[in-house]
Design a protein around this motif. Sequence first.
Motif, PDB file in Angstrom:
ATOM      1  N   SER A   1       0.548  41.165  83.363  1.00 18.88           N
ATOM      2  CA  SER A   1       1.172  40.024  82.683  1.00 18.88           C
ATOM      3  C   SER A   1       1.306  40.263  81.192  1.00 18.88           C
ATOM      4  CB  SER A   1       0.497  38.689  83.010  1.00 18.88           C
ATOM      5  OG  SER A   1      -0.868  38.829  82.940  1.00 18.88           O
ATOM      6  N   PHE A   2       0.369  41.039  80.621  1.00 17.07           N
ATOM      7  CA  PHE A   2       0.514  41.348  79.189  1.00 17.07           C
ATOM      8  C   PHE A   2       1.799  42.143  78.957  1.00 17.07           C
ATOM      9  CE2 PHE A   2      -0.261  44.223  75.526  1.00 17.07           C
ATOM     10  CZ  PHE A   2      -0.413  43.256  74.541  1.00 17.07           C
ATOM     11  N   MET A   3       2.064  43.089  79.866  1.00 13.80           N
ATOM     12  CA  MET A   3       3.215  43.958  79.635  1.00 13.80           C
ATOM     13  C   MET A   3       4.549  43.381  80.079  1.00 13.80           C
ATOM     14  SD  MET A   3       2.067  47.849  79.940  1.00 13.80           S
ATOM     15  CE  MET A   3       3.749  48.345  79.846  1.00 13.80           C
ATOM     16  N   PHE A   4       4.503  42.419  81.012  1.00 17.64           N
ATOM     17  CA  PHE A   4       5.798  41.938  81.519  1.00 17.64           C
ATOM     18  C   PHE A   4       6.079  40.454  81.296  1.00 17.64           C
ATOM     19  CE2 PHE A   4       4.875  45.861  83.885  1.00 17.64           C
ATOM     20  CZ  PHE A   4       5.965  46.610  83.464  1.00 17.64           C
ATOM     21  N   ALA A   5       5.078  39.684  80.846  1.00 23.36           N
ATOM     22  CA  ALA A   5       5.376  38.276  80.559  1.00 23.36           C
ATOM     23  C   ALA A   5       5.794  38.179  79.096  1.00 23.36           C
ATOM     24  CB  ALA A   5       4.139  37.418  80.825  1.00 23.36           C
ATOM     25  N   ALA A   6       7.024  37.706  78.895  1.00 18.80           N
ATOM     26  CA  ALA A   6       7.572  37.764  77.534  1.00 18.80           C
ATOM     27  C   ALA A   6       7.130  36.606  76.654  1.00 18.80           C
ATOM     28  CB  ALA A   6       9.089  37.817  77.610  1.00 18.80           C
ATOM     29  N   ASP A   7       6.565  36.949  75.502  1.00 19.54           N
ATOM     30  CA  ASP A   7       6.254  35.946  74.501  1.00 19.54           C
ATOM     31  C   ASP A   7       7.148  36.269  73.300  1.00 19.54           C
ATOM     32  OD1 ASP A   7       5.287  34.462  72.429  1.00 19.54           O
ATOM     33  OD2 ASP A   7       3.283  35.354  72.394  1.00 19.54           O
ATOM     34  N   TRP A   8       8.286  35.549  73.229  1.00 17.77           N
ATOM     35  CA  TRP A   8       9.299  35.912  72.243  1.00 17.77           C
ATOM     36  C   TRP A   8       8.891  35.605  70.811  1.00 17.77           C
ATOM     37  CZ3 TRP A   8      12.859  39.271  73.604  1.00 17.77           C
ATOM     38  CH2 TRP A   8      13.171  39.391  74.961  1.00 17.77           C
ATOM     39  N   SER A   9       7.788  34.860  70.650  1.00 21.32           N
ATOM     40  CA  SER A   9       7.422  34.484  69.279  1.00 21.32           C
ATOM     41  C   SER A   9       7.025  35.699  68.436  1.00 21.32           C
ATOM     42  CB  SER A   9       6.273  33.480  69.306  1.00 21.32           C
ATOM     43  OG  SER A   9       5.131  34.122  69.821  1.00 21.32           O
ATOM     44  N   LYS A  10       6.617  36.788  69.111  1.00 17.07           N
ATOM     45  CA  LYS A  10       6.164  37.958  68.347  1.00 17.07           C
ATOM     46  C   LYS A  10       7.304  38.924  68.011  1.00 17.07           C
ATOM     47  CE  LYS A  10       1.347  37.902  68.958  1.00 17.07           C
ATOM     48  NZ  LYS A  10       0.793  37.743  70.306  1.00 17.07           N
ATOM     49  N   VAL A  11       8.505  38.639  68.556  1.00 14.52           N
ATOM     50  CA  VAL A  11       9.590  39.590  68.333  1.00 14.52           C
ATOM     51  C   VAL A  11      10.354  39.253  67.055  1.00 14.52           C
ATOM     52  CG1 VAL A  11      11.701  40.593  69.290  1.00 14.52           C
ATOM     53  CG2 VAL A  11       9.765  40.126  70.757  1.00 14.52           C
ATOM     54  N   ASN A  12      10.029  39.951  65.985  1.00 13.87           N
ATOM     55  CA  ASN A  12      10.766  39.783  64.727  1.00 13.87           C
ATOM     56  C   ASN A  12      11.629  41.023  64.510  1.00 13.87           C
ATOM     57  OD1 ASN A  12       8.926  41.748  64.217  1.00 13.87           O
ATOM     58  ND2 ASN A  12       7.651  40.512  62.852  1.00 13.87           N
ATOM     59  N   SER A  13      12.252  41.124  63.343  1.00 13.07           N
ATOM     60  CA  SER A  13      13.151  42.267  63.125  1.00 13.07           C
ATOM     61  C   SER A  13      12.377  43.582  63.153  1.00 13.07           C
ATOM     62  CB  SER A  13      13.895  42.110  61.801  1.00 13.07           C
ATOM     63  OG  SER A  13      12.977  42.214  60.745  1.00 13.07           O
ATOM     64  N   ASP A  14      11.129  43.556  62.707  1.00 13.91           N
ATOM     65  CA  ASP A  14      10.332  44.788  62.753  1.00 13.91           C
ATOM     66  C   ASP A  14      10.145  45.273  64.178  1.00 13.91           C
ATOM     67  OD1 ASP A  14      10.050  44.986  60.109  1.00 13.91           O
ATOM     68  OD2 ASP A  14       7.984  44.227  60.008  1.00 13.91           O
ATOM     69  N   ALA A  15       9.925  44.312  65.093  1.00 15.23           N
ATOM     70  CA  ALA A  15       9.720  44.691  66.494  1.00 15.23           C
ATOM     71  C   ALA A  15      10.989  45.311  67.076  1.00 15.23           C
ATOM     72  CB  ALA A  15       9.306  43.473  67.315  1.00 15.23           C
ATOM     73  N   LEU A  16      12.138  44.721  66.717  1.00 16.73           N
ATOM     74  CA  LEU A  16      13.413  45.261  67.223  1.00 16.73           C
ATOM     75  C   LEU A  16      13.594  46.690  66.738  1.00 16.73           C
ATOM     76  CD1 LEU A  16      15.881  42.285  66.610  1.00 16.73           C
ATOM     77  CD2 LEU A  16      14.721  42.920  68.730  1.00 16.73           C
ATOM     78  N   LEU A  17      13.299  46.896  65.480  1.00 21.32           N
ATOM     79  CA  LEU A  17      13.476  48.223  64.899  1.00 21.32           C
ATOM     80  C   LEU A  17      12.470  49.216  65.459  1.00 21.32           C
ATOM     81  CD1 LEU A  17      14.137  46.829  61.372  1.00 21.32           C
ATOM     82  CD2 LEU A  17      15.808  47.950  62.844  1.00 21.32           C
ATOM     83  N   ALA A  18      11.255  48.743  65.688  1.00 19.20           N
ATOM     84  CA  ALA A  18      10.243  49.634  66.267  1.00 19.20           C
ATOM     85  C   ALA A  18      10.676  50.067  67.669  1.00 19.20           C
ATOM     86  CB  ALA A  18       8.889  48.942  66.325  1.00 19.20           C
ATOM     87  N   ALA A  19      11.257  49.127  68.421  1.00 18.41           N
ATOM     88  CA  ALA A  19      11.702  49.440  69.789  1.00 18.41           C
ATOM     89  C   ALA A  19      12.811  50.483  69.752  1.00 18.41           C
ATOM     90  CB  ALA A  19      12.186  48.171  70.487  1.00 18.41           C
ATOM     91  N   LEU A  20      13.728  50.316  68.819  1.00 13.55           N
ATOM     92  CA  LEU A  20      14.840  51.256  68.714  1.00 13.55           C
ATOM     93  C   LEU A  20      14.334  52.642  68.293  1.00 13.55           C
ATOM     94  CD1 LEU A  20      17.861  51.360  68.993  1.00 13.55           C
ATOM     95  CD2 LEU A  20      18.100  50.620  66.635  1.00 13.55           C
ATOM     96  N   GLY A  21      13.467  52.658  67.294  1.00 12.73           N
ATOM     97  CA  GLY A  21      12.908  53.935  66.830  1.00 12.73           C
ATOM     98  C   GLY A  21      12.140  54.626  67.943  1.00 12.73           C
ATOM     99  N   GLN A  22      11.383  53.846  68.688  1.00 11.96           N
ATOM    100  CA  GLN A  22      10.601  54.411  69.793  1.00 11.96           C
ATOM    101  C   GLN A  22      11.523  54.964  70.881  1.00 11.96           C
ATOM    102  OE1 GLN A  22       7.638  55.270  70.175  1.00 11.96           O
ATOM    103  NE2 GLN A  22       7.299  55.383  72.377  1.00 11.96           N
ATOM    104  N   ALA A  23      12.639  54.268  71.135  1.00 12.19           N
ATOM    105  CA  ALA A  23      13.583  54.742  72.163  1.00 12.19           C
ATOM    106  C   ALA A  23      14.127  56.124  71.777  1.00 12.19           C
ATOM    107  CB  ALA A  23      14.729  53.744  72.329  1.00 12.19           C
ATOM    108  N   PHE A  24      14.402  56.324  70.498  1.00 17.24           N
ATOM    109  CA  PHE A  24      14.900  57.631  70.047  1.00 17.24           C
ATOM    110  C   PHE A  24      13.847  58.710  70.160  1.00 17.24           C
ATOM    111  CE2 PHE A  24      18.428  55.438  68.052  1.00 17.24           C
ATOM    112  CZ  PHE A  24      19.425  56.287  68.449  1.00 17.24           C
ATOM    113  N   PHE A  25      12.660  58.360  69.647  1.00 17.47           N
ATOM    114  CA  PHE A  25      11.594  59.364  69.625  1.00 17.47           C
ATOM    115  C   PHE A  25      11.230  59.776  71.048  1.00 17.47           C
ATOM    116  CE2 PHE A  25       7.177  60.817  69.251  1.00 17.47           C
ATOM    117  CZ  PHE A  25       7.318  61.738  68.233  1.00 17.47           C
ATOM    118  N   THR A  26      11.082  58.792  71.924  1.00 15.76           N
ATOM    119  CA  THR A  26      10.604  59.096  73.273  1.00 15.76           C
ATOM    120  C   THR A  26      11.627  59.906  74.066  1.00 15.76           C
ATOM    121  OG1 THR A  26       9.465  58.196  75.188  1.00 15.76           O
ATOM    122  CG2 THR A  26      11.380  56.981  74.445  1.00 15.76           C
ATOM    123  N   LEU A  27      12.917  59.728  73.775  1.00 18.84           N
ATOM    124  CA  LEU A  27      13.918  60.522  74.510  1.00 18.84           C
ATOM    125  C   LEU A  27      14.257  61.824  73.777  1.00 18.84           C
ATOM    126  CD1 LEU A  27      16.350  57.753  75.869  1.00 18.84           C
ATOM    127  CD2 LEU A  27      14.697  59.080  77.175  1.00 18.84           C
TER     128      LEU A  27
END
Length: 445
Positions: free
Chosen positions: A197-223
């Motif tokens: 539930s920690f990994m799949f239940a969405a709590d949108w309050s924590k998603v700010n612009s930093d989180a969006l950018l971290a996700a994008l950066g991580q997508a590049f690095f991991t691939l």
Amino acid sequence: MKNRFSRIGFILAAAGSAVGLGNIWKFPYVTGEYGGGAFVIVYLLAIAFIGLTVFLGEALIGQNSQANVSTSFIETSKSKNEKWKFAGFMIATALLILSFYSVVLGWILSYVFTSFTALPTDPKIAGDAFNTLITKDLSTQLLYHTLIAGTVIFIVLKGVKEGIEKINLILMPMLGLILGGLLLYAISLDSFSQAVSFMFAADWSKVNSDALLAALGQAFFTLSLGVGTILTYSASLPKEVNFVKSSVMVAIVDTTIALVAGLIIFSFLFEAGAPSAAGPGLVFISLPVVFSGWGILGQVIAISFFIALIFAGITSAVSMIEPSLMFFIERYKMTRKKATILCGSIFYLLGIVALLSMSASFGESLTFFGKNAFDWMDFTTSSVMMPSAAIVICIFLGYYVDKDMLQERFTKHTPLFVFKIWYFLIRYLVPVAISILFLHKLGLI
Ligand code: PFF
């Protein structure tokens, strides 16, 4: 065709490159910091729409021209303009990442050995041990960095087929087995459902612009994007192989392993009541304490876990040096041995600079504008060089390559609408998204 991947060899090697410390070390701690579920959803979208788009682009360029990064850009461009050789700058990024990646792999190797003796029993002891390793224990770090660098050099000296393909054929299934075993153990724990539930239940309050950018950066690095690695591996992929299907499979394997690593690590942490937002020290500080509470079983799990990290990391590390090797071999007619000695020495020595820059004794003289050399290498590669290269790839494919040729390459393997979606993404959505990431990271927006 001697030094070429087989189809399955390519998938394993590209997955080997993609699956690395980014999946098992970084993804869980970044997910922990941004609060779990909602971040995971954003990350999955970034992989599917942005990461995969660039991955397909790199694979297409490489497979199309069957050459090193510089030559591939020239030959794939509409005008065959020699200036595209400068796109080859991205191979330097891979080598620079390898410098500090090898140091981190060295820490992990030292953790494999210390797991055989004693694990720290509380977070303070664990934190002190980790800090001592990094700031004071230079000889241990140097020894393990040397062992890792030596292993990488030994593997790539043997070539694409005998070295890289073979090591991936061995290590990737073993990695799968270890993670499978750890996952089964995690499933048996009461805390597993909490991890889900920690990994799949969405709590949108924590998603700010930093989180969006971290996700994008991580997508590049991991691939492994924007460093010429996927392009270089694809250059050894026979032309008739379906690059779309192979790329999608690599993205699926990579994502699955990141999610599995997250489930394992969070189950372990929650079982011991440890916090999920422990930052980069998560696997070096929090996890060893959790393992120490499980006695001998904990020790076995600790050893397996750190060995899994080593396997994942080594297959990524060999993929970081290959773009430079192919470049020097093809464009400067070097032998593989000479190119390996040259590139191997560069990353090995830069690794030593990175390592010294964190030490108590040399740190100050290797700190510039408030960042030590290790952090500079990390920052310039992931925040400047990788996104710049990804933008270059998008602009190149979207505006400087013959559209009919691209369409023909795609429709050989997929229905037309797949090409149309990809072409739209690579021309508009992806370059805009990356530019925003880039400017934000540089503090310009
Ligand atoms: N994809 C690797 C990881 O997730 O650890 C990192 C990486 C490998 C980056 C290869 C760049 C590269 F060329």
